[in-house]
Design an enzyme around this catalytic site. Structure first.
Site, mmCIF file in Angstrom:
data_model
loop_
_atom_site.group_PDB
_atom_site.id
_atom_site.type_symbol
_atom_site.label_atom_id
_atom_site.label_comp_id
_atom_site.label_asym_id
_atom_site.label_seq_id
_atom_site.Cartn_x
_atom_site.Cartn_y
_atom_site.Cartn_z
ATOM 1 N N VAL A 1 3.350 -7.716 3.065
ATOM 2 C CA VAL A 1 4.757 -7.584 3.450
ATOM 3 C C VAL A 1 5.131 -8.784 4.316
ATOM 4 O O VAL A 1 4.376 -9.163 5.215
ATOM 5 C CB VAL A 1 4.998 -6.290 4.251
ATOM 6 C CG1 VAL A 1 6.468 -6.142 4.587
ATOM 7 C CG2 VAL A 1 4.521 -5.087 3.466
ATOM 8 N N GLY B 1 -0.152 -4.100 2.994
ATOM 9 C CA GLY B 1 -0.102 -2.689 2.637
ATOM 10 C C GLY B 1 -0.902 -2.426 1.387
ATOM 11 O O GLY B 1 -1.478 -3.345 0.799
ATOM 12 N N ASP C 1 0.401 8.192 -0.250
ATOM 13 C CA ASP C 1 -0.293 7.287 0.675
ATOM 14 C C ASP C 1 0.342 7.358 2.058
ATOM 15 O O ASP C 1 0.612 6.351 2.691
ATOM 16 C CB ASP C 1 -0.281 5.861 0.132
ATOM 17 C CG ASP C 1 -1.345 4.984 0.824
ATOM 18 O OD1 ASP C 1 -2.234 5.559 1.486
ATOM 19 O OD2 ASP C 1 -1.271 3.762 0.708
ATOM 20 N N PHE D 1 -0.003 -1.737 -1.518
ATOM 21 C CA PHE D 1 0.512 -2.252 -2.769
ATOM 22 C C PHE D 1 0.792 -3.746 -2.700
ATOM 23 O O PHE D 1 1.376 -4.310 -3.615
ATOM 24 C CB PHE D 1 1.785 -1.501 -3.166
ATOM 25 C CG PHE D 1 1.547 -0.019 -3.322
ATOM 26 C CD1 PHE D 1 0.974 0.477 -4.473
ATOM 27 C CD2 PHE D 1 1.878 0.864 -2.302
ATOM 28 C CE1 PHE D 1 0.745 1.828 -4.622
ATOM 29 C CE2 PHE D 1 1.643 2.221 -2.453
ATOM 30 C CZ PHE D 1 1.076 2.704 -3.612
ATOM 31 N N GLY D 2 0.413 -4.363 -1.619
ATOM 32 C CA GLY D 2 0.624 -5.801 -1.501
ATOM 33 C C GLY D 2 1.080 -6.177 -0.103
ATOM 34 O O GLY D 2 1.375 -5.311 0.722
ATOM 35 N N LEU E 1 3.945 -9.733 7.827
ATOM 36 C CA LEU E 1 3.989 -8.622 8.767
ATOM 37 C C LEU E 1 2.748 -7.756 8.645
ATOM 38 O O LEU E 1 2.352 -7.078 9.576
ATOM 39 C CB LEU E 1 5.220 -7.759 8.500
ATOM 40 C CG LEU E 1 6.571 -8.398 8.801
ATOM 41 C CD1 LEU E 1 7.686 -7.511 8.295
ATOM 42 C CD2 LEU E 1 6.731 -8.634 10.291
#
Ligand SMILES: *[C@@H]1O[C@H](CO)[C@@H](O)[C@H](O)[C@H]1NC(C)=O
Ligand SMILES: *[C@@H]1O[C@H](CO)[C@@H](O)[C@H](O)[C@H]1NC(C)=O
Ligand SMILES: *[C@@H]1O[C@H](CO)[C@@H](O)[C@H](O)[C@H]1NC(C)=O
Ligand SMILES: *[C@@H]1O[C@H](CO)[C@@H](O)[C@H](O)[C@H]1NC(C)=O
Ligand SMILES: *[C@@H]1O[C@H](CO)[C@@H](O)[C@H](O)[C@H]1NC(C)=O
Ligand SMILES: *[C@@H]1O[C@H](CO)[C@@H](O)[C@H](O)[C@H]1NC(C)=O
Length: 853
Positions: free
Chosen positions: A550, A545, A661, A547-548, A542
């Site tokens: 999605v 982000g 964030d 932090f990694g 998707l």
């Protein structure tokens, strides 16, 4: 002694005489004709003039140098360097000083020569008995019928070569209404001959409106398409004096451009020069001269289509003209000799045109930073994909572009007048045959080969591991609980199902969907997530982000989920992480995305969220087409929702969470477009202890980071307030903060502050919703945004006051101070304006200090 006295007296007398002479000069026109209007059957003779009430403009007879030719025109009162902004009898000068201006019996304004024959007439067919003409202070000469109280003619509707602020230039066309029959502005023949010259200038509105200068029928220059804020092809159209254009709609549905000067006392005019150059001029009172405000355009590329079709004009290269990739010079010899007029031609015909059965499909090559080609067709498309499909559908379509503020444009046939505008232009997708797509394609091929190779190697290692593991299993019959998956390859695709079965006895995280000690959080087995997300396949991705990545997933029961695969930088151990997640799962609010569960396996940590069908806010807000779904009410609801969610995190939840964030891509939208904050609490895992006021690692996104956080790593709930302020301004304006890095204003905040201080805040509101939004509410919203982005954290309001200010119209708001740090600073981030992906990243403090201008 007496002699001296005499000299002094003489001197004084002469000063007195000089002074009276000058004051006479100043009021000279007033002595002759103090009025600003004449009535029916009155007249003014050559020698007397009309002066507008604010003493800005003057109308009367003039001539050049020693010529005897007399013209009737309008010029600036009290400016020595005469600039004639309007001329009546352009083609028929009067040869002596016996002319006059009057309103005839039929109500027409006329200019008569010494024989009382008309050399010019307002030429309207309505008969009136009581008209009068007024020279207004904006330079407009208006003829009205006093009986019906209606304006029947005005010089602003019949301009010569000059545009004055306040003039409305029709820009309808396209759908056929009010299409200009006549050119709007027509140049003089020379500096001293106002008769019709070679050049005209009008608005071409077949697609998005643009200003075009013609030489006869031929196009000579164009401004590029209007995008709601600027003309996209004018690189220097970023200075504050050029910001005053607006495209408005009148009550009949016709559109017109109007320019409003920043300061009404400024004397500004736009002129199509006798030499064919369009200029913007401003009177400099100190130097007593007209300054040209635009820097001269680069001469080489400004002539229309100077490189021919399918070529790009680029002044920054020694070879000014180059063919677009996939095209070659039509006539190699003349091209080499610097005669580019024939342009370029396609190297390989499109499959769509020839219907050939060659292997590859036609594709698109994206070229950025261009002045988009002329003759675009606007089509309706909900997104870039549909725009592309619109182009693919028609075999003669050669390119498409989906431009912010304009929408989907497609081109048929030749691409004319393309120019490289470093850092200003738009992205154009050019249709090419498969074999001409070149690098991009080749690269993917290399990647495929690489991927296959790596895959094979992995498979080999994996086979070896299984073999080794099985052997271990057989030889020593110890349980494998302490091996704990350390040897396991994590991303093994094919066999994960069998594996989990094989290991189920030893891995303690295999319980699927079992609630953990009564908490709202479920623990998922890694393998079940692998299955749900189709092994983290690209199609299921998707977005990416901070932090990694999605992924979208589907549980066996059919429930859709979103899975965040955390990057491996977190140093937290599994237990710590689990505890943290259980705390975060307890945070529940209608404006927060719900965390359903998590999954831990070795280094791999996954978060399972509820799935949001409408993706994130940036997906709507910065998409030219989807933007239209966000009307004022919706935008305000989104702002309120975010404020509520943030307030909950800051104050009402059991944990005090600082998001750190907050940005448009972290605001997800549910099926009813309600905003939900995502990624909250992750900073706790990645950034260490929240109670620390200072962190060595700054997590966040440029453009949303408060000055104290970006520069010193200091954070508090007020740094979230800052990010909220940026987000609010983005939602109201429909513009990305970082999209400003190449413009006159260094950032959205700087732009907002300038409009704020010039009392033009409404111009910040997205042009799409500007007319339909309640003015006081919109201005209040921007005011709150300005309070949130102040440099000083202590001056920023907290979220509860923000919410209060948003919801009650009665509280008076404090005045914001100028955000000096952010409004003076440019972002040197690598985030591209046109990338659609979320490109937040973690940065260290030493990298985070952004350089000044
Ligand atoms: C006045 O208008 C009529 C038609 O509207 C036109 O035929 C005529 O040439 C015009 N006269 C002048 C002097 O412009
Ligand atoms: C013309 O109109 C003005 C203003 O309405 C009025 O004062 C004046 O009497 C009118 N004159 C004639 C001749 O109708
Ligand atoms: C206008 O066109 C004529 C004829 O083509 C030409 O002789 C003249 O030099 C041109 N004037 C300007 C100012 O370009
Ligand atoms: C407009 O310009 C005048 C003269 O240059 C100046 O005195 C005045 O303060 C300006 N007004 C604004 C609102 O900037
Ligand atoms: C360039 O080529 C075109 C067509 O071949 C020709 O008409 C034109 O005169 C040439 N221009 C120059 C400057 O040589
Ligand atoms: C493609 O577009 C052109 C120009 O609008 C039109 O004339 C033509 O009929 C279209 N062709 C198809 C196949 O739709």
């Amino acid at each position: 002694m007496f002699k001296d006295m005499g000299m002094i007296i003489g001197f004084k007398v002469s000063i007195f005489m000089l002074l009276s002479f000058f004051s006479f000069l100043c009021f000279y026109p007033l002595f002759l004709h103090a009025a600003n209007s004449i009535k029916q059957n009155e007249s003014i003779k050559d020698g007397s003039t009309l002066v507008s009430e604010g003493l800005k403009f003057e109308m009367g007879f003039f001539s050049f140098d020693n010529s005897s030719s007399r013209y009737v025109g309008i010029w600036y009162h009290n400016i020595p360097t005469s600039a004639y902004v309007w001329v009546a009898n352009r083609e028929k000068p009067i040869r002596n000083r016996e002319g006059s201006i009057t309103i005839k019996n039929d109500g027409n304004l006329v200019v008569l020569d010494d024989n009382n024959s008309e050399v010019w007439s307002s030429n309207i067919s309505i008969q009136t008995k009581n008209s009068s003409v007024v020279l207004r202070n904006d330079g407009n000469l208006v003829l009205s019928d006093a009986e019906v109280g209606k304006e029947i003619w005005q010089s602003f509707e019949e301009p010569t070569d000059t545009y004055l602020p306040g003039m409305k230039v029709p820009a309808s066309g396209g759908n056929g209404i009010e299409k200009n029959q006549n050119p709007t502005f027509w140049s003089w023949k020379s500096t001293k001959d106002p008769s019709f010259g070679n050049y005209t200038m009008s608005v071409d509105s077949d697609a998005s409106p643009q200003i075009v200068v013609f030489e006869g029928e031929k196009r000579r220059w164009r401004s590029g398409y209007w995008d709601g804020r600027v003309f996209t092809g004018v690189p220097n159209m970023t200075g504050s004096y050029l910001f005053g254009f607006r495209l408005n709609t009148n009550d009949k549905g016709g559109r017109y451009f109007v320019y409003e000067a920043l300061n009404n006392s400024d004397k500004i005019r736009f002129q199509i020069g006798w030499d064919g150059y369009e200029r913007q001029l401003r009177w400099n009172e100190d130097e007593k001269e007209w300054n040209v405000l635009q820097t001269e355009p680069s001469k080489k590329c400004e002539f229309y289509n100077s490189c021919g079709g399918f070529a790009v004009c680029d002044v920054s290269h020694s070879q000014v003209c180059r063919c677009i990739q996939g095209f070659e010079p039509t006539d190699m010899n003349s091209w080499k000799n610097g005669n580019w007029s024939k342009g370029c031609k396609r190297m390989t015909p499109l499959k769509a045109e020839t219907g050939s059965n060659s292997s590859g499909e036609d594709g698109f090559l994206v070229q950025r930073d261009l002045k988009l080609p002329d003759f675009a067709h606007l089509v309706n498309a909900v997104d870039t994909n549909e725009c592309e499909n619109n182009c693919l559908k028609n075999s003669s379509c050669t390119a498409y572009a989906n431009a912010i503020g304009i929408g989907c444009m497609i081109w048929f046939g030749e691409l004319a007048d393309v120019q490289s505008l470093e850092n200003y232009g738009n992205a154009l997708n050019i249709r090419l045959a498969d074999s001409d797509l070149g690098d991009g394609k080749k690269k993917t091929k290399i990647w495929i080969i690489l991927a296959v190779g790596v895959g094979l190697i992995c498979l080999g290692i994996f086979a070896w591991l299984i073999w080794r593991f099985k052997r271990k299993f057989k030889v020593s019959s110890t349980t494998c609980s302490n091996t704990n998956g350390d040897d396991q390859p994590i991303s093994e695709p094919i066999r994960s199902k069998d594996l989990s079965a094989e290991f189920s006895g030893s891995v303690d995280l295999s319980l699927v969907g079992n609630p953990l000690s009564g908490a709202e959080l479920s623990l998922f087995s890694f393998s079940s997530i692998v299955i749900a997300t189709n092994n983290f396949s690209e199609e299921n991705k998707l977005g990416q982000g901070g932090f990694g990545p999605v992924y979208k997933g589907k549980l066996p029961e059919g429930e859709q989920i979103a899975v965040k695969r955390l990057s491996k930088q977190s140093s937290q151990g599994s237990e710590e992480f689990k505890n943290e997640m259980m705390l975060i799962a307890k945070l529940q609010h209608v404006n927060l995305v719900r965390l359903l569960g998590c999954s831990i396996q070795g280094e791999e940590k996954l978060l399972v969220y509820e799935y949001m069908p409408n993706k994130s806010l940036d997906f709507f807000l910065f998409d030219p087409v989807k933007q239209t779904k966000l009307d004022w009410t919706r935008r305000f609801e989104i702002i309120e929702g975010i404020a509520r969610g943030l307030l909950y995190l800051h104050r009402d939840s059991r944990l005090r969470i600082i998001h750190r964030d907050l940005k448009a891509s972290n605001i997800l939208l549910d099926e009813n477009m309600n905003p939900k904050i995502s990624d909250f609490g992750l900073a706790r895992i990645f950034g260490g202890n929240q109670n620390e006021a200072n962190t060595a690692r700054v997590v966040g996104t440029y453009g949303y980071m408060s000055p104290e956080y970006a520069m010193e790593g200091l954070f508090s709930i007020k740094s979230d307030v800052y990010s909220f302020g940026v987000l609010l301004l983005e939602i109201v304006s429909g513009r990305k903060n970082t999209s400003f890095r190449h413009s006159y204003d260094p950032s959205l905040i700087g732009y907002a502050w300038r409009l704020w201080s010039e009392e033009r805040v409404m111009e910040l509101v997205d042009p799409l919703i500007r007319d339909s939004s309640p003015k006081s509410k919109a201005m209040r919203c921007i005011h709150i945004g300005m309070l949130c982005v102040q440099d000083s954290a202590t001056h920023r309001p907290n979220m509860s006051s923000v919410l209060l200010m948003l919801e009650s119209e009665s509280t008076t708001l404090p005045l914001p101070s100028q955000p000096l740090v952010t409004s003076m600073r440019r972002y040197t981030d690598t985030e591209e304006f046109h990338t659609q992906q979320d490109s937040s990243y973690d940065i260290t403090v030493s990298d985070s200090v952004v350089t000044g201008r």
